[in-house]
Design an enzyme around this catalytic site. Structure first.
Site, PDB file in Angstrom:
ATOM      1  N   CYS A 201      40.725  43.778  28.703  1.00  0.00           N
ATOM      2  CA  CYS A 201      41.985  43.906  29.582  1.00  0.00           C
ATOM      3  C   CYS A 201      42.977  45.724  28.210  1.00  0.00           C
ATOM      4  CB  CYS A 201      43.332  42.991  28.774  1.00  0.00           C
ATOM      5  SG  CYS A 201      42.813  42.990  27.183  1.00  0.00           S
TER       6      CYS A 201
ATOM      7  N   GLU B  14      48.837  38.834  18.954  1.00  0.00           N
ATOM      8  CA  GLU B  14      47.770  38.115  18.346  1.00  0.00           C
ATOM      9  C   GLU B  14      47.742  38.408  17.382  1.00  0.00           C
ATOM     10  OE1 GLU B  14      45.463  36.820  21.768  1.00  0.00           O
ATOM     11  OE2 GLU B  14      46.353  34.886  21.619  1.00  0.00           O
TER      12      GLU B  14
ATOM     13  N   ASN C 164      36.789  36.541  30.166  1.00  0.00           N
ATOM     14  CA  ASN C 164      35.757  38.277  30.123  1.00  0.00           C
ATOM     15  C   ASN C 164      36.044  37.868  28.784  1.00  0.00           C
ATOM     16  OD1 ASN C 164      38.910  38.516  28.931  1.00  0.00           O
ATOM     17  ND2 ASN C 164      38.508  40.628  28.552  1.00  0.00           N
TER      18      ASN C 164
ATOM     19  N   GLU D 255      49.496  37.289  26.675  1.00  0.00           N
ATOM     20  CA  GLU D 255      48.572  38.520  26.926  1.00  0.00           C
ATOM     21  C   GLU D 255      48.303  39.505  28.140  1.00  0.00           C
ATOM     22  OE1 GLU D 255      47.638  40.637  23.938  1.00  0.00           O
ATOM     23  OE2 GLU D 255      48.384  38.944  22.351  1.00  0.00           O
TER      24      GLU D 255
HETATM   25  P1  NDP Z   1      44.080  34.965  36.179  1.00  0.00           P
HETATM   26  O1  NDP Z   1      45.009  34.965  35.885  1.00  0.00           O
HETATM   27  O2  NDP Z   1      43.292  35.086  37.315  1.00  0.00           O
HETATM   28  O3  NDP Z   1      43.607  33.218  35.306  1.00  0.00           O
HETATM   29  C1  NDP Z   1      43.592  33.409  33.227  1.00  0.00           C
HETATM   30  C2  NDP Z   1      43.474  32.182  33.584  1.00  0.00           C
HETATM   31  O4  NDP Z   1      44.918  31.282  34.150  1.00  0.00           O
HETATM   32  C3  NDP Z   1      42.787  31.386  34.100  1.00  0.00           C
HETATM   33  O5  NDP Z   1      42.266  30.287  33.035  1.00  0.00           O
HETATM   34  C4  NDP Z   1      43.259  30.427  35.194  1.00  0.00           C
HETATM   35  O6  NDP Z   1      42.745  29.319  35.633  1.00  0.00           O
HETATM   36  C5  NDP Z   1      44.809  30.109  34.414  1.00  0.00           C
HETATM   37  N1  NDP Z   1      45.655  30.054  35.659  1.00  0.00           N
HETATM   38  C6  NDP Z   1      45.881  30.635  37.256  1.00  0.00           C
HETATM   39  N2  NDP Z   1      46.380  30.063  37.899  1.00  0.00           N
HETATM   40  C7  NDP Z   1      47.548  28.792  36.872  1.00  0.00           C
HETATM   41  C8  NDP Z   1      48.301  28.263  36.877  1.00  0.00           C
HETATM   42  N3  NDP Z   1      49.209  29.067  37.754  1.00  0.00           N
HETATM   43  N4  NDP Z   1      49.013  27.776  35.421  1.00  0.00           N
HETATM   44  C9  NDP Z   1      48.516  27.459  34.379  1.00  0.00           C
HETATM   45  N5  NDP Z   1      47.109  28.177  34.451  1.00  0.00           N
HETATM   46  C10 NDP Z   1      46.640  29.292  35.690  1.00  0.00           C
HETATM   47  O7  NDP Z   1      43.062  36.322  34.916  1.00  0.00           O
HETATM   48  P2  NDP Z   1      41.753  36.084  35.015  1.00  0.00           P
HETATM   49  O8  NDP Z   1      40.168  34.875  34.952  1.00  0.00           O
HETATM   50  O9  NDP Z   1      40.526  36.765  36.147  1.00  0.00           O
HETATM   51  O10 NDP Z   1      40.800  37.473  33.716  1.00  0.00           O
HETATM   52  C11 NDP Z   1      41.591  38.965  33.657  1.00  0.00           C
HETATM   53  C12 NDP Z   1      42.372  38.966  33.418  1.00  0.00           C
HETATM   54  O11 NDP Z   1      43.545  38.793  32.338  1.00  0.00           O
HETATM   55  C13 NDP Z   1      43.542  40.581  33.547  1.00  0.00           C
HETATM   56  O12 NDP Z   1      44.342  40.792  33.970  1.00  0.00           O
HETATM   57  C14 NDP Z   1      42.807  40.747  32.480  1.00  0.00           C
HETATM   58  O13 NDP Z   1      43.645  41.905  32.354  1.00  0.00           O
HETATM   59  C15 NDP Z   1      43.963  40.535  31.934  1.00  0.00           C
HETATM   60  N6  NDP Z   1      43.354  39.444  30.457  1.00  0.00           N
HETATM   61  C16 NDP Z   1      44.474  40.127  28.983  1.00  0.00           C
HETATM   62  C17 NDP Z   1      44.299  40.085  27.793  1.00  0.00           C
HETATM   63  C18 NDP Z   1      45.450  40.132  26.687  1.00  0.00           C
HETATM   64  O14 NDP Z   1      44.868  39.771  25.970  1.00  0.00           O
HETATM   65  N7  NDP Z   1      46.109  41.227  27.199  1.00  0.00           N
HETATM   66  C19 NDP Z   1      42.260  39.656  27.222  1.00  0.00           C
HETATM   67  C20 NDP Z   1      41.793  39.690  28.959  1.00  0.00           C
HETATM   68  C21 NDP Z   1      42.480  39.598  29.573  1.00  0.00           C
HETATM   69  P3  NDP Z   1      41.344  29.922  36.223  1.00  0.00           P
HETATM   70  O15 NDP Z   1      40.389  30.636  36.333  1.00  0.00           O
HETATM   71  O16 NDP Z   1      40.430  28.588  36.237  1.00  0.00           O
HETATM   72  O17 NDP Z   1      41.791  30.029  37.840  1.00  0.00           O
END
Ligand code: NDP
Length: 484
Positions: free
Chosen positions: A284, A458, A153, A250
């Site tokens: 998020c 953060e 995002n 996060e």
């Molecule tokens: P995901 O949890 O699907 O993915 C996050 C990242 O982790 C991606 O780069 C993903 O790679 C990677 N990933 C996935 N599986 C693994 C694993 N087993 N080991 C290591 N890395 C892995 O989140 P989204 O990208 O769909 O983002 C949305 C989510 O992020 C929402 O839940 C949102 O709330 C949260 N978020 C939290 C924020 C905060 O600051 N608290 C801010 C922004 C978002 P890939 O996508 O390539 O599979």
């Protein structure tokens, strides 16, 4: 503007390609067309990044904080000078409107680089005087190689929010963006390198979850910082625990906005708009459970519906557009599924709810009323433009229900009553709270979640503690006393 990067990865100060890695197409969410292609990191690419980061970190940590800070502040200036191009790229990567990306993405990345650049020269340990002349001093030391893993995002912001404090403290970073938005982090690496960061200090490798997983499991890694969903966070945290690595998590949320009868309704509507529809709801900390006290509920819904007529959907690169498509067809379909579930479970659809036909992944901003706490739209993180209004009568009830969730990222209260505002935020089980606003995240303030929403913070001075550790040094000024 040429969207295709020079190569997929940025390692050891240069673009690197290995086409043996799986192809990842970058799709512009407005047209559904491929605008760039990168390749996932192969084991050889990961090894190259690890070697570069491990080597570069030693040199970088030997620089003074002031020298490191100078590089970060120069990077902030470059980022601001290139804000237009970086914002256009962010819009291609995510589909978020340029009207937003030009004020919220490279700009907040630059803020982080500037803030931590400013702090770098003043990072210190302390002196602790003991009896008899002995004393202890502490050295604030870098952790080593840090892995950053980002969500889709805010690709520029996340790459900067993790990179800036890590580098300020003398660490090196290997950043893996989400496969959905792989382009922007490469620009952050380019800017840092151009600003004078030694080769290998900030590296970007592409890939899906499997690449992230192999980075986390590498014994050379000291820390993992993830922005992502709770299920991913649980996996990443567990993998990091195997190597007893430092973590910042996060994660997701289902945050409450509590609006009392005495609130300024127009402000409350504005807060709920920011907290539900900015970035098409893909934030998020969104306040997706909007608790509205019964006396102003109809007024709130009427004004919200009227204000939503100001939504301009369209080409996100057009400066007039203020509401973009979802990041992907998949995310649009997930959100549409939640909307259908809301209707099925008996919530009242006040406005929106429809997927827009066409190439772009648009979905209307959607407001539900008469939502009860147990409905799926009130319990699950949707990560799309869906606002649920829940009625309440008393302060005690509002607080109890606001906290009745396993998440704890953000929470806000809208009221004119000063003491009630502070009572509510003291009672909220959430890491990031607001009074009479929602969703602001200045770099000076800590940002992060409680409960399932995360670990660590953060931004702010607190982030320094998450990217460094204290070495205690006992200095004896007397002879050693031994028992025999
Ligand atoms: P995901 O949890 O699907 O993915 C996050 C990242 O982790 C991606 O780069 C993903 O790679 C990677 N990933 C996935 N599986 C693994 C694993 N087993 N080991 C290591 N890395 C892995 O989140 P989204 O990208 O769909 O983002 C949305 C989510 O992020 C929402 O839940 C949102 O709330 C949260 N978020 C939290 C924020 C905060 O600051 N608290 C801010 C922004 C978002 P890939 O996508 O390539 O599979």
């Amino acid at each position: 503007m040429n969207i295709q990067p020079q190569a997929s990865h940025f390692i050891d100060g240069a673009y690197v390609e290995d086409t043996a890695g799986d192809k990842i197409d970058v799709i512009y969410p407005f047209t559904g067309k491929v605008v760039a292609t990168v390749h996932a990191a192969t084991p050889a690419i990961i090894e190259k990044a690890m070697e570069a980061a491990t080597r570069a970190q030693r040199e970088w940590a030997s620089w003074t904080g002031t020298e490191r800070g100078r590089v970060l502040r120069r990077a902030a200036d470059i980022m601001r000078e290139r804000n237009h191009d970086l914002s256009v790229l962010e819009t291609y990567d995510t589909g978020k409107p340029y009207q937003e990306t030009s004020v919220a993405d490279a700009t907040s990345g630059a803020d982080a680089l500037e803030y931590f650049g400013g702090l770098a020269g003043s990072l210190t340990g302390e002196h602790i005087q003991l009896g008899g002349g002995d004393f202890v001093y502490t050295r604030r030391e870098a952790l080593g190689v840090c892995v950053g893993i980002g969500a889709w995002n805010y690709p520029t912001q996340i790459a900067s929010w993790k990179g800036a404090p890590a580098l300020a403290c003398g660490n090196a970073m290997i950043f893996k963006p989400s496969e959905t938005t792989p382009l922007c982090a490469l620009k952050v690496a380019e800017v840092l390198h151009e600003a004078g960061a030694p080769a290998g200090v900030y590296n970007v490798v592409q890939g899906m979850g499997a690449v992230g997983a192999s980075l986390i499991n590498d014994p050379r890694v000291a820390k993992v910082s993830l922005t992502g969903s709770v299920p991913t966070g649980q996996k990443v945290y567990a993998a990091a625990a195997a190597g007893v690595r430092h973590v910042t998590m996060e994660l997701g949320g289902k945050s409450p906005i509590v609006i009392f009868d005495d609130a300024d309704v127009e402000n409350a509507v504005s807060g709920a708009i920011l907290g539900n529809f900015y970035s098409t709801g893909q934030v998020c900390s969104n306040g997706t459970r909007v608790f509205v006290q019964k006396g102003i509920k109809e007024q709130f819904l009427r004004r919200m519906t009227e204000r939503l007529k100001g939504v301009i959907m369209g080409d996100p690169q057009d400066e007039a557009t203020n509401f973009g498509p979802m990041v992907s067809a998949r995310q649009r379909d997930i959100v549409a599924g939640f909307i259908a579930k809301g209707i099925e479970e008996g919530a009242r659809l006040v406005t929106g709810g429809k997927v827009i036909d066409g190439d772009g992944y648009f979905i209307e901003p959607t407001v539900f009323a008469d939502v009860s706490d147990d409905m799926t739209i009130a319990t699950d993180e949707i990560f799309g433009p869906v606002l649920s209004v829940l009625d309440f009568e008393t302060e005690e009830e509002a607080l109890r229900r606001a906290n009745d969730t396993p998440f704890g990222l953000a929470a806000s209260v809208f009221t004119a009553d000063l003491t009630r505002a502070h009572r509510m935020v003291a009672g909220f089980e959430a890491g990031t709270c607001y009074i009479n606003t929602h969703n602001l995240a200045p770099v000076e303030a800590p940002f992060g979640g409680s409960k399932l929403s995360g670990v660590g913070r953060e931004n702010s001075k607190l982030a320094v503690d998450h990217y460094s550790e204290m070495k205690a040094v006992y200095v004896a000024m007397n002879d050693v006393e031994a028992p025999f």
